[in-house]
Motif scaffolding. Sequence first.
Motif, mmCIF file in Angstrom:
data_model
loop_
_atom_site.group_PDB
_atom_site.id
_atom_site.type_symbol
_atom_site.label_atom_id
_atom_site.label_comp_id
_atom_site.label_asym_id
_atom_site.label_seq_id
_atom_site.Cartn_x
_atom_site.Cartn_y
_atom_site.Cartn_z
ATOM 1 N N GLY A 18 43.397 -8.242 44.849
ATOM 2 C CA GLY A 18 42.839 -7.064 44.194
ATOM 3 C C GLY A 18 41.518 -7.356 43.512
ATOM 4 N N ASP A 19 41.382 -8.552 42.917
ATOM 5 C CA ASP A 19 40.107 -8.920 42.287
ATOM 6 C C ASP A 19 38.969 -8.892 43.291
ATOM 7 N N SER A 20 39.232 -9.333 44.503
ATOM 8 C CA SER A 20 38.200 -9.338 45.542
ATOM 9 C C SER A 20 37.851 -7.911 45.960
ATOM 10 N N ALA A 21 38.880 -7.099 46.197
ATOM 11 C CA ALA A 21 38.638 -5.708 46.593
ATOM 12 C C ALA A 21 37.871 -4.948 45.516
ATOM 13 N N SER A 22 38.148 -5.264 44.246
ATOM 14 C CA SER A 22 37.453 -4.571 43.166
ATOM 15 C C SER A 22 35.972 -4.921 43.155
ATOM 16 N N ARG A 23 35.616 -6.144 43.596
ATOM 17 C CA ARG A 23 34.197 -6.526 43.677
ATOM 18 C C ARG A 23 33.486 -5.690 44.746
ATOM 19 N N ILE A 24 34.169 -5.465 45.878
ATOM 20 C CA ILE A 24 33.582 -4.590 46.900
ATOM 21 C C ILE A 24 33.441 -3.177 46.349
ATOM 22 N N ALA A 25 34.483 -2.724 45.682
ATOM 23 C CA ALA A 25 34.482 -1.355 45.173
ATOM 24 C C ALA A 25 33.323 -1.131 44.203
ATOM 25 N N ASN A 26 33.087 -2.101 43.309
ATOM 26 C CA ASN A 26 31.993 -1.940 42.347
ATOM 27 C C ASN A 26 30.657 -1.790 43.056
ATOM 28 N N ALA A 27 30.470 -2.537 44.146
ATOM 29 C CA ALA A 27 29.244 -2.377 44.930
ATOM 30 C C ALA A 27 29.260 -1.052 45.695
ATOM 31 N N TYR A 28 30.400 -0.703 46.240
ATOM 32 C CA TYR A 28 30.569 0.500 47.068
ATOM 33 C C TYR A 28 30.201 1.764 46.286
ATOM 34 N N TYR A 29 30.606 1.822 45.011
ATOM 35 C CA TYR A 29 30.340 3.018 44.213
ATOM 36 C C TYR A 29 28.848 3.284 44.061
ATOM 37 N N THR A 30 28.026 2.229 44.103
ATOM 38 C CA THR A 30 26.590 2.427 43.891
ATOM 39 C C THR A 30 25.915 3.129 45.061
ATOM 40 N N ILE A 31 26.599 3.169 46.219
ATOM 41 C CA ILE A 31 26.003 3.777 47.423
ATOM 42 C C ILE A 31 26.839 4.936 47.961
ATOM 43 N N PHE A 32 28.155 4.778 48.013
ATOM 44 C CA PHE A 32 28.990 5.705 48.767
ATOM 45 C C PHE A 32 29.898 6.599 47.919
ATOM 46 N N SER A 33 29.861 6.507 46.610
ATOM 47 C CA SER A 33 30.684 7.407 45.802
ATOM 48 C C SER A 33 30.014 8.777 45.732
ATOM 49 N N ARG A 34 30.691 9.744 45.149
ATOM 50 C CA ARG A 34 30.094 11.078 45.037
ATOM 51 C C ARG A 34 28.958 11.098 44.023
ATOM 52 N N ASP A 35 28.865 10.061 43.182
ATOM 53 C CA ASP A 35 27.765 9.964 42.220
ATOM 54 C C ASP A 35 27.152 8.568 42.317
ATOM 55 N N PRO A 36 26.432 8.286 43.416
ATOM 56 C CA PRO A 36 25.891 6.933 43.606
ATOM 57 C C PRO A 36 24.760 6.625 42.624
ATOM 58 N N HIS A 37 24.894 5.533 41.904
ATOM 59 C CA HIS A 37 23.849 5.049 41.003
ATOM 60 C C HIS A 37 24.155 3.592 40.689
ATOM 61 N N LEU A 38 23.130 2.823 40.368
ATOM 62 C CA LEU A 38 23.288 1.376 40.220
ATOM 63 C C LEU A 38 24.244 1.009 39.096
ATOM 64 N N ALA A 39 24.253 1.788 38.013
ATOM 65 C CA ALA A 39 25.120 1.474 36.878
ATOM 66 C C ALA A 39 26.597 1.600 37.232
ATOM 67 N N ALA A 40 26.887 2.242 38.377
ATOM 68 C CA ALA A 40 28.282 2.354 38.806
ATOM 69 C C ALA A 40 28.886 1.001 39.148
ATOM 70 N N ILE A 41 28.075 -0.029 39.214
ATOM 71 C CA ILE A 41 28.579 -1.370 39.494
ATOM 72 C C ILE A 41 29.463 -1.876 38.361
ATOM 73 N N GLY A 42 29.327 -1.262 37.177
ATOM 74 C CA GLY A 42 30.229 -1.567 36.075
ATOM 75 C C GLY A 42 29.743 -2.707 35.197
ATOM 76 N N PHE A 43 30.298 -2.751 33.981
ATOM 77 C CA PHE A 43 29.868 -3.752 33.008
ATOM 78 C C PHE A 43 31.019 -4.583 32.454
ATOM 79 N N VAL A 44 32.230 -4.350 32.933
ATOM 80 C CA VAL A 44 33.354 -5.153 32.470
ATOM 81 C C VAL A 44 33.273 -6.551 33.061
ATOM 82 N N TRP A 45 32.944 -6.632 34.348
ATOM 83 C CA TRP A 45 32.857 -7.917 35.034
ATOM 84 C C TRP A 45 31.411 -8.195 35.422
#
Length: 502
Positions: A32-59
């Motif tokens: 799951g930790d690995s998949a979450s790393r992809i997801a954090n990158a994925y949100y910046t391009i393919f989510s309904r609200d793509p933006h760089l800050a979607a990469i998150g700040f927890v990790w």
Amino acid sequence: MPTESRKITLAAVATLYLLAALWFWSNDLVPGDSASRIANAYYTIFSRDPHLAAIGFVWNPLPSLILLPFLPLSLLFPALTQQGLLVVLVSAALMTAVVAVGHDILRRSGVERTPRLLLTAALALHPMIVIYAGNGMSEACFLLCLMLAVRALTIWLAEGRPESLVPLGLALGLAYGARYEALAPVAAVPVLVFLVSWWRTRDRATARTDAVIAALPGVLAVVLWALASKLIVGQWFATFSSQYGNSAQVSANAGGIASVTGADLSARLAYGFQQMFGLAPFLLLLLVAALVVARRRRDPMVLAPVAVFGSVLAFDVLAFLSGTSFGWLRFHIAVVPLAVLLAGHLLAGARPRTPVLVAVLAAVLVAVPSSLVTLSRPQLAREESEWFTTAGAARTRGLAQVNRRVAADLDRLGLGEGAVLTDAAYAFGVVLASDNPDQFVITPDRDFPAALADPAGHGVRYLLLSARGSADAVRKRFGPGTGERAWHDTAGNLQWTLVPIR
């Protein structure tokens, strides 16, 4: 090792790590930790609200940022993101680079070809290195940054050229981009640079300048990442203050951690030392011997791996003893390159077939069977047992499969944009597996707080609630609710509930 031999060796290492990556992927064991790393990158391009800050700040962002250039390929090969193939391929490449840089450090340390090849093999074939080359977690990225820092520091200690301090500082800054443990070498290495420079030049101003060059990129990485986090999410260090961060997770699981590791200091020490010396049984002996030999030769290069990898180990040990760490086995992975590089300093200039050579190589190579024994003990290898025991693998595989079922079932509903409100800290596997990621309103979306406060007013039709997410923002706001649909894993445990907005 001649150039051709080196290329063949690294090609063999890359092939081994590729096979490890494909094994994790094909068996649905991508953590799951690995998949979450992809997801954090994925949100910046393919989510309904793509933006760089979607990469998150927890990790730390670097493991996700590395994936960004390859994400468009998922339009042609969906398995890259939906099934986690991309992250395991990247970690295999990064760990191959770790071995290549490790070999170069041994060469620069003066290790002859045959022992250098054997030490490179000891690093490349260590079970922990092979595992974390193939599973996509952040260890490969972190180790590469640390190894590059050791290489730059080794060059500076050998040659004294100040320009070598620039790649040293950059490597430490990148290491902080990969893992928070890099705070330790970011602090320790400039101190070492200052002391060595002062000892060499007897000029305090030169020593300060050298230390600043080594420290500046790492300090800037810490300050700028904290500042960006404060400006965007209102927290300086989200991993310590966020409800999703490491501190909150450790606190929520404190009882379970203590039941395995022990609650008092002596029990934790014993547990941590079993893990560490299971991975490198003769680490202390190699360390003492290398320091003694370095003093006799007046060769400071051994201080490079000690300062970088040793400070990381010290950070992890102190975090565990203070109760702010899960005490995972992988937190001791730095002992593997440290032991190999210490052995390299002992063998620098040694003639093959000498008793010293045989003894040192044996002290390093014994780590392979010792680590296999450690990995076979689920109490010490708690994460790894989720991939290499029958019951653990079934749990990991079952979670991946249920996430894909949830995504497929939601996709079949043909929902519009923003119809499903869910917490991405838990639902990242569902979002990644979906062919319609725009249907989700997730925590990185800038309108998530407003949608959470008034789902119906923002066009939300369903709440997707995790059954076990203690910090699930949607579940905390609305409670478990009465589900229209529920999904269970293969063991019959409830994992997800779909609650309609009334």
